[in-house]
Every structure is written in structure tokens, then in C-alpha cells.
Design an enzyme around this catalytic site. Structure first.
Site, PDB file in Angstrom:
ATOM      1  N   ARG A   1      14.088  10.853   5.172  1.00 46.43           N
ATOM      2  CA  ARG A   1      14.185  10.000   5.115  1.00 46.43           C
ATOM      3  C   ARG A   1      15.602   9.780   5.878  1.00 46.43           C
ATOM      4  NH1 ARG A   1      13.403   5.979  -0.148  1.00 46.43           N
ATOM      5  NH2 ARG A   1      11.486   6.461   0.387  1.00 46.43           N
TER       6      ARG A   1
ATOM      7  N   HIS B   1       7.308   2.438   7.320  1.00 51.34           N
ATOM      8  CA  HIS B   1       7.379   3.423   5.994  1.00 51.34           C
ATOM      9  C   HIS B   1       6.208   4.233   5.706  1.00 51.34           C
ATOM     10  CE1 HIS B   1       8.510   4.969   2.148  1.00 51.34           C
ATOM     11  NE2 HIS B   1       8.356   4.007   1.122  1.00 51.34           N
TER      12      HIS B   1
ATOM     13  N   GLN C   1       4.393   5.294   3.025  1.00 50.21           N
ATOM     14  CA  GLN C   1       3.958   4.282   1.712  1.00 50.21           C
ATOM     15  C   GLN C   1       2.672   3.277   1.791  1.00 50.21           C
ATOM     16  OE1 GLN C   1       6.163   3.150  -1.248  1.00 50.21           O
ATOM     17  NE2 GLN C   1       3.994   2.261  -1.946  1.00 50.21           N
TER      18      GLN C   1
ATOM     19  N   ASP D   1       8.861  -7.349  -1.524  1.00 54.08           N
ATOM     20  CA  ASP D   1       9.257  -6.316  -1.482  1.00 54.08           C
ATOM     21  C   ASP D   1      11.383  -6.609  -1.646  1.00 54.08           C
ATOM     22  OD1 ASP D   1      10.406  -3.270  -1.244  1.00 54.08           O
ATOM     23  OD2 ASP D   1      10.669  -3.736   0.959  1.00 54.08           O
TER      24      ASP D   1
ATOM     25  N   CYS E   1       6.171  -1.850  -3.662  1.00 52.26           N
ATOM     26  CA  CYS E   1       6.109  -0.667  -3.079  1.00 52.26           C
ATOM     27  C   CYS E   1       7.735   0.750  -4.457  1.00 52.26           C
ATOM     28  CB  CYS E   1       6.914  -0.322  -1.966  1.00 52.26           C
ATOM     29  SG  CYS E   1       8.543  -1.392  -1.529  1.00 52.26           S
TER      30      CYS E   1
ATOM     31  N   ARG F   1       0.862   8.016  -4.308  1.00 51.35           N
ATOM     32  CA  ARG F   1       2.167   8.110  -3.056  1.00 51.35           C
ATOM     33  C   ARG F   1       1.666   9.944  -3.185  1.00 51.35           C
ATOM     34  NH1 ARG F   1       6.809   6.148  -1.519  1.00 51.35           N
ATOM     35  NH2 ARG F   1       7.358   7.568  -0.193  1.00 51.35           N
TER      36      ARG F   1
HETATM   37  N1  NVA Z   1      12.006  -1.602   2.321  1.00 50.60           N
HETATM   38  C1  NVA Z   1      13.249  -0.813   1.150  1.00 50.60           C
HETATM   39  C2  NVA Z   1      11.729  -0.074   0.405  1.00 50.60           C
HETATM   40  C3  NVA Z   1      12.440   0.739  -0.588  1.00 50.60           C
HETATM   41  C4  NVA Z   1      11.244   1.758  -0.840  1.00 50.60           C
HETATM   42  C5  NVA Z   1      13.969  -0.753   1.119  1.00 50.60           C
HETATM   43  O1  NVA Z   1      14.406  -0.237   2.881  1.00 50.60           O
HETATM   44  O2  NVA Z   1      15.337  -0.605   0.775  1.00 50.60           O
HETATM   45  N1   CP Z   2       8.597   3.656  -2.595  1.00 55.43           N
HETATM   46  C1   CP Z   2       9.911   4.754  -2.148  1.00 55.43           C
HETATM   47  O1   CP Z   2       9.850   5.106  -0.806  1.00 55.43           O
HETATM   48  O2   CP Z   2      10.185   4.394  -3.602  1.00 55.43           O
HETATM   49  P1   CP Z   2      12.176   5.444  -2.909  1.00 55.43           P
HETATM   50  O3   CP Z   2      12.404   5.132  -2.997  1.00 55.43           O
HETATM   51  O4   CP Z   2      12.083   5.471  -4.946  1.00 55.43           O
HETATM   52  O5   CP Z   2      11.422   6.684  -3.304  1.00 55.43           O
END
Ligand code: NVA
Ligand code: CP
Length: 307
Positions: A103, A130, A133, A222, A262, A290
Site C-alpha cells: 500500500r 484499489h 477493494q 468514498d 469501502c 475483503r
Molecule cells: N480513497 C480512499 C480509500 C481508503 C480505503 C483513500 O485513498 O484514502
Molecule cells: N477499505 C480499506 O482499504 O480500508 P483500510 O484503509 O482500513 O485498509
């Protein structure tokens, strides 16, 4: 299936279907106590350069349930945080581990990691996409609705990593995809190009949320400010006024329309607490999936090739 899962653009519709079917089987096995230690003795390195709850827990629990071991590597505490080149990190981790989940911010970094590592690399979120997800999201919608083809998927909000993956995943599964974003917050041009690339794709981009929500079978949203965009939070709060999934918007959708998020959610911003709670079962099923979707990805990518 390719060596890695870097973005849904790289997968065929058949690949996605195979992952979803495998995820359903693994979920069944887990719920019924059927042994599925398919990755016995395998190790997954999990690199996190951004915060996480779901991704970390579901990957760590998932690899454990498959008989393997998940190794958490904090971007900051490892040498990655001190600037060790990604190509060197790749060539070190491949000597110890059987797969890498990462990540991070840049998609290019993940692609580079995959290029240099001879082991599978799984994208656990970048600024661009993502994929894990959205595989869980597609699995959840299919669980509730039995099929994906022909359903209308609506996304309201920022044209971010979630929007990019939902557009690609939804279209590859034969869904109609309608997105509403404020001007200046459109999905990535590469994704918009993809959406135009096949005359059979049903895709539309709107400014008014109600135009995207009409007749929807599932509404996604989101956060307005993703990780790494905290400095823009106040500006975005202003720019996203009117882009809230609320009861009035839901009234325009098809009967039985699902809501997916998500998570984490900012209730009162992109979604009202009322809509969130009315659809909490679906949203937390999505979070659970997930685990199952990623177990499928790990299994398909990390299993011994002669199996
Ligand atoms: N769009 C959000 C998704 C988090 C799972 C982010 O990138 O922070
Ligand atoms: N939806 C998701 O990826 O959650 P986290 O940021 O908690 O991993």
C-alpha cells in the site's frame, strides 16, 4: 492470470470471474470449517506506507487462514522510509518471501516493485487504484444480486482510486457505470479512455449526482479527501457540497438498491448516517469480503505452479 495484481485494467473479465468464484468457494470453506491450507509455509510481506485497518487485518488473517504467514513492514520503520530503492527492496524480499502486498502512493512504484521482484506483487491501494477493494465489492454485489451483468453501478464523489477501480471493474463485469464528480475531480484520464474503448461499455460521467443515481442498483461513495490529501480537506469540503449520498438521492434509485462504502466513512460528508445505517449490513459484508476476495487473489497468485 498474470504474475501480479497491480490494477484491474490488467485483468480480463475471465480473470475477475475466476477470482470471484474462488472467493465464494473460500468463503464457503471458511464458514463450514473445510480445510483450505493451500499456502502452507508461504510468507507474504505486507508493506504499508499509508494507514490501514481492513487491508492489513484481512491480508494478515487471510494468509494465516491459508496456512501461511504475513509479515508487516512499515514504510517508515523499514529501510524503504530511508530511501532504499524499490528495485533493491524487490530483490531482497523475493529471497525471503513468496509474495508482496504493498500500500503506497505511486502506482509507478508498485509497477516497478513487480518488475524487479520474481514473486507476485499485490496492490493494496495506490493513489491510482484499489483493486482488492473492488474485487470484494463486486463479490458483495454478486452475493446480494446473484448477477452483475446488466446492473447499474453508480459512484458519487471524488474521481479517486476507488472511482478508477470501480469504473474498470464494473465495466469488465458487464455493469452499466454512472459516475458523478464535481468539475476538477474527474477519474483518471487513462480510465476514462478505457471506458470509451469498447462500444459495448455503458459508461456516463455526470456533474449532478441525481443524474447518475437514477435507476441505480448499487450506489458507491468514498471520502472526499483521500489519504495523502489531508491538506486539501477544507477546500474539498467546499467543492463537494451536494455530493452526499442521502435519502433524497436514494429515492431516485431502483427498489432494493444497495449502498457500498469501502470505509472508513465520514458520515455527514459523503454519506448521511441515516443512509449508512440503513445499509450497514451490506457495507460490513463488503468489509468482510475483503478477506475472502484477497484469499482468492493470494491463492491464485501464490500457489505452487505445478498444482
Ligand atoms: N480513497 C480512499 C480509500 C481508503 C480505503 C483513500 O485513498 O484514502
Ligand atoms: N477499505 C480499506 O482499504 O480500508 P483500510 O484503509 O482500513 O485498509
Amino acid at each position: 492470470m498474470q504474475k501480479d495484481l497491480l490494477k484491474l485494467l490488467d485483468l480480463s473479465s475471465e480473470d475477475i470471474n475466476q477470482i470471484l468464484n474462488t472467493a465464494d468457494q473460500l468463503k464457503y470453506s471458511q464458514k463450514h470449517g473445510i480445510d483450505h491450507h493451500f499456502l502452507k509455509g508461504k510468507t507474504l510481506a505486507m508493506i504499508f506506507e499509508k494507514n490501514s485497518t481492513r487491508t492489513r487485518v484481512s491480508f494478515e488473517v487471510g494468509i494465516y487462514q491459508l496456512g501461511g504467514y504475513g509479515l508487516y513492514l512499515s514504510g517508515k520503520e523499514s529501510q524503504i522510509g530511508r530511501g532504499e530503492p524499490i528495485e533493491d527492496t524487490a530483490r531482497v524480499l523475493e529471497r525471503y518471501c513468496d509474495g508482496i502486498m504493498i500500500r503506497t502512493f505511486s502506482q509507478e512504484g508498485v509497477e516497478k516493485l513487480a518488475k524487479y521482484a520474481r514473486i507476485p506483487v499485490i496492490n493494496g491501494l495506490t493513489d491510482f487504484c484499489h483493486p482488492c477493494q473492488v474485487l470484494a465489492d463486486l463479490m458483495t454485489v454478486r452475493e446480494y444480486k446473484a448477477v452483475l451483468e446488466g446492473l447499474k453501478l453508480c459512484y458519487i464523489g471524488d474521481g479517486n482510486n476507488m472511482a478508477n477501480s470501480l469504473i474498470v471493474g464494473g465495466l469488465k463485469c458487464g455493469m452499466e457505470v454512472a459516475v458523478a464528480c464535481p468539475e476538477g475531480y474527474d477519474p483518471d484520464p487513462v480510465v476514462l479512455e478505457f471506458a470509451k474503448s469498447d462500444p459495448s461499455f455503458k459508461f456516463s460521467l455526470h456533474r449532478a449526482p441525481k443524474d447518475a443515481a437514477v435507476g441505480a442498483d448499487v450506489v458507491f461513495t468514498d471520502v472526499w479527501a483521500s489519504m495523502g490529501m489531508e491538506a486539501e480537506r477544507e477546500q474539498r469540503k467546499h467543492d463537494f457540497q451536494g455530493y452526499c449520498v442521502d435519502a433524497d438521492l436514494m429515492a431516485l434509485t431502483n427498489p432494493g438498491c444497495m449502498v457500498q462504502h469501502c470505509l472508513p466513512a465520514h458520515k455527514g460528508e459523503e454519506i448521511t448516517a441515516e443512509v449508512f445505517e440503513a445499509h450497514a449490513q451490506e457495507i460490513f459484508d463488503e468489509a468482510e469480503n475483503r478477506l475472502h476476495a484477497q484469499k482468492a487473489v493470494m491463492y491464485l497468485l501464490m500457489k505452487d505452479k505445478e498444482e
